[in-house]
Write a protein that holds these residues in place. Structure first.
Motif, PDB file in Angstrom:
ATOM      1  N   SER A  73       0.755  -1.060  -0.104  1.00  0.00           N
ATOM      2  CA  SER A  73      -0.015   0.002  -0.011  1.00  0.00           C
ATOM      3  C   SER A  73       0.808   1.373   0.024  1.00  0.00           C
ATOM      4  CB  SER A  73      -0.896  -0.087   1.205  1.00  0.00           C
ATOM      5  OG  SER A  73      -1.118   1.093   1.750  1.00  0.00           O
TER       6      SER A  73
ATOM      7  N   PHE B  59      -4.598   3.821   6.088  1.00  0.00           N
ATOM      8  CA  PHE B  59      -4.743   2.584   5.357  1.00  0.00           C
ATOM      9  C   PHE B  59      -5.151   1.313   6.525  1.00  0.00           C
ATOM     10  CE2 PHE B  59      -2.778  -1.399   3.853  1.00  0.00           C
ATOM     11  CZ  PHE B  59      -3.454  -1.868   2.858  1.00  0.00           C
ATOM     12  N   HIS B  75      -9.616  -3.022   1.364  1.00  0.00           N
ATOM     13  CA  HIS B  75      -8.558  -1.906   1.633  1.00  0.00           C
ATOM     14  C   HIS B  75      -9.205  -0.573   1.896  1.00  0.00           C
ATOM     15  CE1 HIS B  75      -4.803  -4.178  -0.304  1.00  0.00           C
ATOM     16  NE2 HIS B  75      -5.276  -4.747   0.711  1.00  0.00           N
TER      17      HIS B  75
END
Lengths: 175, 196
Positions: A73, B59, B75
């Motif tokens: 990410s 996140f 996510h």
């Protein structure tokens, strides 16, 4: 019967870069083989492939002690930010990034404008060797992803999620 | 853009929490993180300033269970709400599958809500999306504050298309999971529609 597209795409290029991504067994095995080989040939600690949204696609090496989900990410965020900077400089993209640490180094390469190849390595190898091996692996990965993209866009493709009903989805959210 | 891995039977989706500065986007994620079983979540990452304002994004990877052997993984991202971080907000919307708009119910934040919603529409359009076509829900947060607008008024202002909406107090968890479940369900339904 024609169905209404979900998104209004700005250009053909957008359309090419944004279909729903499906990873099939055949391509996954090909990608995994390249990633495993790259760990060996570059003498790297970890290699992983992620898409530009930070979804992990394949990984190899010493991944046990590593939070690859978070790394994926953050790498995608990093690539997105660098891409934003490139745009401001009227560059298309900065395709390579290298971060040097005391013990670990990260080499990040954009492959075919679509996926990101990340190599984590230490003093057992050199940046030159990593670069050389990454170049070859990138070319191979690029052709696999091109083939995959064609497969995903084929209207007669296998659709793994199609077997699921609305009731199945409802059941997931019933307490 | 959802990502389906046929081999591992996983479906991965991206949900973005959007809204004006200090509306409670990060608080939503923190509550979800604190209340979720350790097996079902990854580490929560917050790229924040020293004063704990979101600088780039938060996140949180989350597993919501299986559908016919397909693991569903989400996510969750937040954007930085402050107006001047617009370039970062645009980046985080890339590849989004579903959006939660977190509105601040306080009367004093009416303008900020409207401005942020307009900004969401503009930024989505720049990426080639339309808010009217994306899985999308609204949360009217901070219902516990002293001077809040009536929900009906907020609905009229912010939810003309009558998407699913929820009252929330993210700090104590009111409405947090209801909001998440609603958007996740819409996302999976859309994935199924595209697959079929």
């Amino acid at each position: 019967m024609a169905t209404e597209p979900k998104r209004v795409f700005g250009s053909l290029e957008e359309l090419m870069t944004n279909p729903q991504m499906v990873m099939y067994e055949e391509e996954f095995n090909q990608i995994q083989a390249i990633v495993v080989r790259l760990v060996k040939e570059a003498n790297a600690r970890v290699v992983f492939v992620i898409d530009k949204n930070g979804q992990e696609i394949a990984k190899a090496g010493e991944t046990d002690q590593l939070d690859t989900t978070s790394l994926a990410s953050l790498t995608a965020g990093n690539i997105a930010a660098t891409g934003g900077m490139a745009k401001l400089l009227r560059e298309n993209e900065f395709t390579t990034q290298f971060h040097e640490g005391e013990r670990a180094n990260i080499h990040i390469q954009i492959v075919g404008n679509r996926v990101i190849l990340v190599v984590i390595f230490d003093s057992k190898t050199s940046l030159g060797l990593v670069r050389l091996r990454v170049k070859k692996a990138s070319e191979e990965l690029n052709s696999i992803f091109e083939a995959l993209l064609r497969k995903v866009q084929d209207p007669n493709r296998e659709t793994p999620f199609a077997e699921i009903t609305d009731d199945d989805i409802d059941n997931l959210f019933n307490d | 853009m959802s990502f389906i891995n046929v081999l591992s039977r996983e479906i991965n989706c991206k949900i973005v929490y959007y809204g004006p500065g200090l509306c409670g986007k990060t608080t939503n994620l923190q509550y979800i993180y604190n209340k979720t079983n350790p097996d079902a979540k990854g580490k929560m990452i917050s790229l924040a300033t020293e004063t704990e304002r979101t600088l780039f994004f938060d996140f949180l990877p989350l597993a919501l269970g299986e559908i016919r052997g397909f693991k569903t993984r989400f996510h969750l991202y937040t954007v930085p709400g402050q107006v001047f971080y617009d370039a970062s907000r645009k980046l985080i919307l890339k590849g989004v599958d579903g959006v939660v708009f977190v509105a601040d119910s306080q009367i004093a934040r009416t303008e900020a809500n409207l401005e942020s919603l307009e900004n969401l529409r503009t930024n989505l359009a720049e990426q080639g999306y339309s808010l009217d076509k994306l899985p999308y829900v609204i949360q009217y947060n901070k219902r516990d504050m002293p001077s809040v607008a009536p929900v009906e008024e907020l609905r009229e202002l912010l939810n003309p298309n009558k998407v699913p909406d929820f009252e929330g107090v993210a700090s104590t968890g009111v409405g947090v999971f209801e909001t998440l479940k609603a958007v996740a369900k819409l996302v999976l339904t859309e994935v199924k529609r595209q697959a079929g």
